[in-house]
Design an enzyme around this catalytic site. Structure first.
Site, short mmCIF file in Angstrom:
data_model
loop_
_atom_site.label_atom_id
_atom_site.label_comp_id
_atom_site.label_asym_id
_atom_site.label_seq_id
_atom_site.Cartn_x
_atom_site.Cartn_y
_atom_site.Cartn_z
N SER A 42 0.84 -1.20 0.00
CA SER A 42 0.00 0.00 0.00
C SER A 42 0.87 1.25 0.00
O SER A 42 1.96 1.26 0.57
CB SER A 42 -0.86 -0.02 1.26
OG SER A 42 -1.47 1.23 1.46
N TYR A 53 -1.31 -0.47 10.77
CA TYR A 53 -1.60 -1.05 9.45
C TYR A 53 -0.42 -0.82 8.50
O TYR A 53 0.06 -1.75 7.85
CB TYR A 53 -2.88 -0.41 8.87
CG TYR A 53 -3.11 -0.73 7.40
CD1 TYR A 53 -3.40 -2.02 6.99
CD2 TYR A 53 -3.05 0.27 6.43
CE1 TYR A 53 -3.61 -2.32 5.65
CE2 TYR A 53 -3.27 -0.01 5.10
CZ TYR A 53 -3.55 -1.30 4.71
OH TYR A 53 -3.75 -1.60 3.37
N LYS A 85 2.29 -3.61 6.74
CA LYS A 85 2.63 -3.77 5.31
C LYS A 85 4.13 -3.62 5.12
O LYS A 85 4.75 -4.38 4.35
CB LYS A 85 1.89 -2.71 4.47
CG LYS A 85 0.38 -2.92 4.38
CD LYS A 85 0.05 -4.17 3.59
CE LYS A 85 -1.45 -4.40 3.47
NZ LYS A 85 -1.80 -5.70 2.87
P1 NAD Z 1 -11.22 -6.41 1.28
O1 NAD Z 1 -11.43 -6.36 2.75
O2 NAD Z 1 -12.35 -6.02 0.40
O3 NAD Z 1 -10.75 -7.88 0.86
C1 NAD Z 1 -9.97 -8.69 1.69
C2 NAD Z 1 -10.54 -10.10 1.59
O4 NAD Z 1 -9.73 -10.95 2.40
C3 NAD Z 1 -11.95 -10.21 2.14
O5 NAD Z 1 -12.74 -10.98 1.24
C4 NAD Z 1 -11.81 -10.92 3.47
O6 NAD Z 1 -12.93 -11.70 3.79
C5 NAD Z 1 -10.55 -11.74 3.23
N1 NAD Z 1 -9.74 -12.04 4.41
C6 NAD Z 1 -9.28 -11.15 5.33
N2 NAD Z 1 -8.52 -11.79 6.23
C7 NAD Z 1 -8.49 -13.09 5.88
C8 NAD Z 1 -7.87 -14.24 6.41
N3 NAD Z 1 -7.15 -14.20 7.54
N4 NAD Z 1 -8.02 -15.41 5.77
C9 NAD Z 1 -8.77 -15.49 4.64
N5 NAD Z 1 -9.39 -14.43 4.09
C10 NAD Z 1 -9.25 -13.24 4.70
O7 NAD Z 1 -9.93 -5.53 0.98
P2 NAD Z 1 -9.38 -4.98 -0.41
O8 NAD Z 1 -9.72 -3.54 -0.50
O9 NAD Z 1 -9.78 -5.89 -1.51
O10 NAD Z 1 -7.83 -5.07 -0.12
C11 NAD Z 1 -7.07 -6.20 -0.52
C12 NAD Z 1 -5.63 -5.98 -0.09
O11 NAD Z 1 -5.13 -4.77 -0.65
C13 NAD Z 1 -5.45 -5.87 1.43
O12 NAD Z 1 -4.26 -6.55 1.78
C14 NAD Z 1 -5.28 -4.37 1.64
O13 NAD Z 1 -4.48 -4.09 2.77
C15 NAD Z 1 -4.58 -3.96 0.36
N6 NAD Z 1 -4.82 -2.54 0.02
C16 NAD Z 1 -6.10 -2.07 -0.09
C17 NAD Z 1 -6.31 -0.71 -0.37
C18 NAD Z 1 -7.72 -0.18 -0.48
O14 NAD Z 1 -7.89 1.05 -0.35
N7 NAD Z 1 -8.73 -0.99 -0.73
C19 NAD Z 1 -5.24 0.15 -0.55
C20 NAD Z 1 -3.95 -0.36 -0.45
C21 NAD Z 1 -3.75 -1.73 -0.15
N1 UFG Z 2 -12.06 11.84 3.29
C1 UFG Z 2 -13.02 12.77 3.69
N2 UFG Z 2 -14.18 12.30 4.19
C2 UFG Z 2 -14.42 10.97 4.36
C3 UFG Z 2 -13.44 10.04 3.96
C4 UFG Z 2 -12.27 10.52 3.45
O1 UFG Z 2 -12.82 13.98 3.56
O2 UFG Z 2 -15.53 10.60 4.88
C5 UFG Z 2 -10.81 12.33 2.67
C6 UFG Z 2 -9.56 12.00 3.46
O3 UFG Z 2 -9.30 12.96 4.44
C7 UFG Z 2 -8.51 11.94 2.34
C8 UFG Z 2 -9.30 11.44 1.13
O4 UFG Z 2 -10.67 11.69 1.42
O5 UFG Z 2 -8.07 13.24 2.05
C9 UFG Z 2 -9.12 9.95 0.88
O6 UFG Z 2 -9.41 9.23 2.08
P1 UFG Z 2 -9.65 7.65 2.09
O7 UFG Z 2 -10.03 7.28 3.48
O8 UFG Z 2 -10.58 7.25 1.00
O9 UFG Z 2 -8.23 7.06 1.69
P2 UFG Z 2 -6.79 7.24 2.34
O10 UFG Z 2 -5.96 7.98 1.36
O11 UFG Z 2 -6.88 7.78 3.71
O12 UFG Z 2 -6.29 5.72 2.48
C10 UFG Z 2 -6.55 4.73 1.47
C11 UFG Z 2 -6.81 3.40 2.16
C12 UFG Z 2 -5.57 2.87 2.82
C13 UFG Z 2 -4.46 2.84 1.82
C14 UFG Z 2 -4.25 4.19 1.19
C15 UFG Z 2 -3.23 4.08 0.10
O13 UFG Z 2 -7.84 3.54 3.13
O14 UFG Z 2 -5.80 1.56 3.29
O15 UFG Z 2 -5.47 4.65 0.59
O16 UFG Z 2 -2.96 5.33 -0.45
F1 UFG Z 2 -3.33 2.45 2.42
#
Ligand code: NAD
Ligand code: UFG
Length: 338
Positions: free
Chosen positions: A124, A148, A152
């Site tokens: 991430s 978190y 990572k």
């Molecule tokens: P998500 O929560 O939608 O998907 C994660 C999936 O993993 C879910 O289906 C959940 O049920 C499953 N899961 C969680 N823990 C588990 C375990 N111990 N065993 C088996 N299954 C498990 O999340 P996502 O948004 O699809 O994110 C996927 C990956 O990408 C994560 O590792 C997250 O940290 C990373 N990531 C997400 C974002 C984001 O904004 N969505 C940004 C950067 C990185």
């Molecule tokens: N924001 C608001 N109101 C809300 C939610 C978010 O103003 O209700 C703003 C935040 O302050 C930020 C922007 O919208 O400026 C984006 O916020 P998000 O919560 O959507 O995303 P972040 O950038 O905080 O973080 C996301 C994921 C993390 C990941 C990261 C990677 O939540 O897990 O992107 O860049 F690691």
């Protein structure tokens, strides 16, 4: 080639499964359904017109992985499973280190024991913390600011040490910026349980009238309109990027680290305006205090993704909003929300 996808029913995993099937890979998913629903299996299969194998189980349990590996015999693993809420990780650090770090070690051990040495890992942009530069490249300092983010960064370090000790590993560490949007069919999308904490699903629910207003966290940042700037990447572009990473790893052993974003930053207000324009609905908002831990601006330098993987984002803001809104109003989402 047979790809084992942990967390494959989640937001990014489910879209990646579709792209893997479209690219001709055989796919098995291990998911404990902690943040997803079993109906996603049918929807992946409906879109791709092919079957996947689904194992309901937990990556933290060695035997779950071993049983699934014995039945499926994977050639490669994409590891999405884990917890991802920055705020929760501050409240529950042990849970985050257990679900993210300890589970990953268990998975990597089983991979080593069974000689499955190709891995794509979901990292991430959060590992960069509060970046000093506007465009963040992969050499920018790693300075996470939450458990978190630390989880990572720790997994990234473990992977680097594994490749250092055994150069036959083929590992991609993919640093996602802000994934958003949904599959254009309206059948797949993000399904946050409870009130969304991320901006885009929150705005979509306000536009749909399910939430009364958006709270914008901070209007006094040093950005053009004072609100935070992020790099929003369409989830289907991200899914494509995983296929590109697997293709690369098929040709080259070692470790790569790649940012996945678009290189374009948009402020919170710009995202509100885009959703209003595309939905034709007003998104009421109120500017409140900054959210603790938020960076001012976080935008990817994506040149390495292009030069190394030949990948770049195809979709822009309009497609992100359009596909997200379609998903939001889709009946399938209603059926799976708890
Ligand atoms: P998500 O929560 O939608 O998907 C994660 C999936 O993993 C879910 O289906 C959940 O049920 C499953 N899961 C969680 N823990 C588990 C375990 N111990 N065993 C088996 N299954 C498990 O999340 P996502 O948004 O699809 O994110 C996927 C990956 O990408 C994560 O590792 C997250 O940290 C990373 N990531 C997400 C974002 C984001 O904004 N969505 C940004 C950067 C990185
Ligand atoms: N924001 C608001 N109101 C809300 C939610 C978010 O103003 O209700 C703003 C935040 O302050 C930020 C922007 O919208 O400026 C984006 O916020 P998000 O919560 O959507 O995303 P972040 O950038 O905080 O973080 C996301 C994921 C993390 C990941 C990261 C990677 O939540 O897990 O992107 O860049 F690691």
């Amino acid at each position: 080639m047979r790809v084992f996808v942990t967390g494959g029913l989640g937001f990014i995993g489910s879209h990646t499964c579709v792209e893997l099937l479209n690219a001709g890979y055989d796919v098995a998913v291990l998911d404990n359904l902690s943040n997803s629903d079993k109906s996603v299996v049918d929807r992946i299969e409906q879109i791709a017109g092919r079957k996947i194998i689904f194992f309901e189980g937990d990556v933290r349990e060695r035997t779950c992985i071993q049983v699934a590996f014995t039945k499926f015999s994977p050639d490669a693993v994409i590891h999405f499973a884990g917890l991802k809420a920055v705020g929760d990780s501050v409240q529950q650090p042990l849970r985050y280190y257990n679900w993210n770090v300890a589970a990953s070690i268990t998975l990597f051990q089983v991979m080593a024991e069974t000689n499955v040495k190709t891995l794509v890992f979901s990292s991430s942009a959060t590992v960069y913390g509060h970046p000093a530069t506007t465009l963040i490249n992969e050499s920018s300092p790693i300075m996470p600011t939450s458990p978190y983010g630390h989880s990572k960064a720790m997994i990234e370090q473990i992977l680097a040490d594994m490749v250092n000790a055994d150069s036959t590993w083929r590992i991609a560490r993919l640093r996602y910026f802000n994934p958003a949007g949904a599959h254009k069919s309206g059948l797949l999308g993000e399904c946050p349980k409870g009130t969304p904490s991320n901006l885009m699903p929150y705005i979509a629910q306000v536009a749909a009238g399910k939430l009364p207003e958006l709270k914008i966290f901070g209007g006094d940042y040093n950005t053009p309109d004072g609100t935070g700037v992020r790099d929003y990447i369409h989830v289907m572009d991200l899914a494509d990027g995983h296929v590109a990473a697997l293709t690369y790893l098929g040709q080259q052993a070692g470790l790569i680290t790649v940012n996945f974003g678009t290189g374009c930053g948009y402020s919170v207000l710009e995202m509100v305006l885009a959703v209003e324009r595309i939905s034709g609905k007003k998104v009421p908002y109120r500017i409140v205090e900054r959210r603790t831990g938020d960076a001012e601006e976080c935008v990817a330098d994506v040149s390495k993704a292009m030069s190394l993987l030949g990948w770049n984002a195809r979709y822009g803001l309009d497609e992100i909003c359009c596909d997200l809104l379609k998903w939001e109003t889709n009946q399938f989402r209603q059926a799976t929300v708890i």
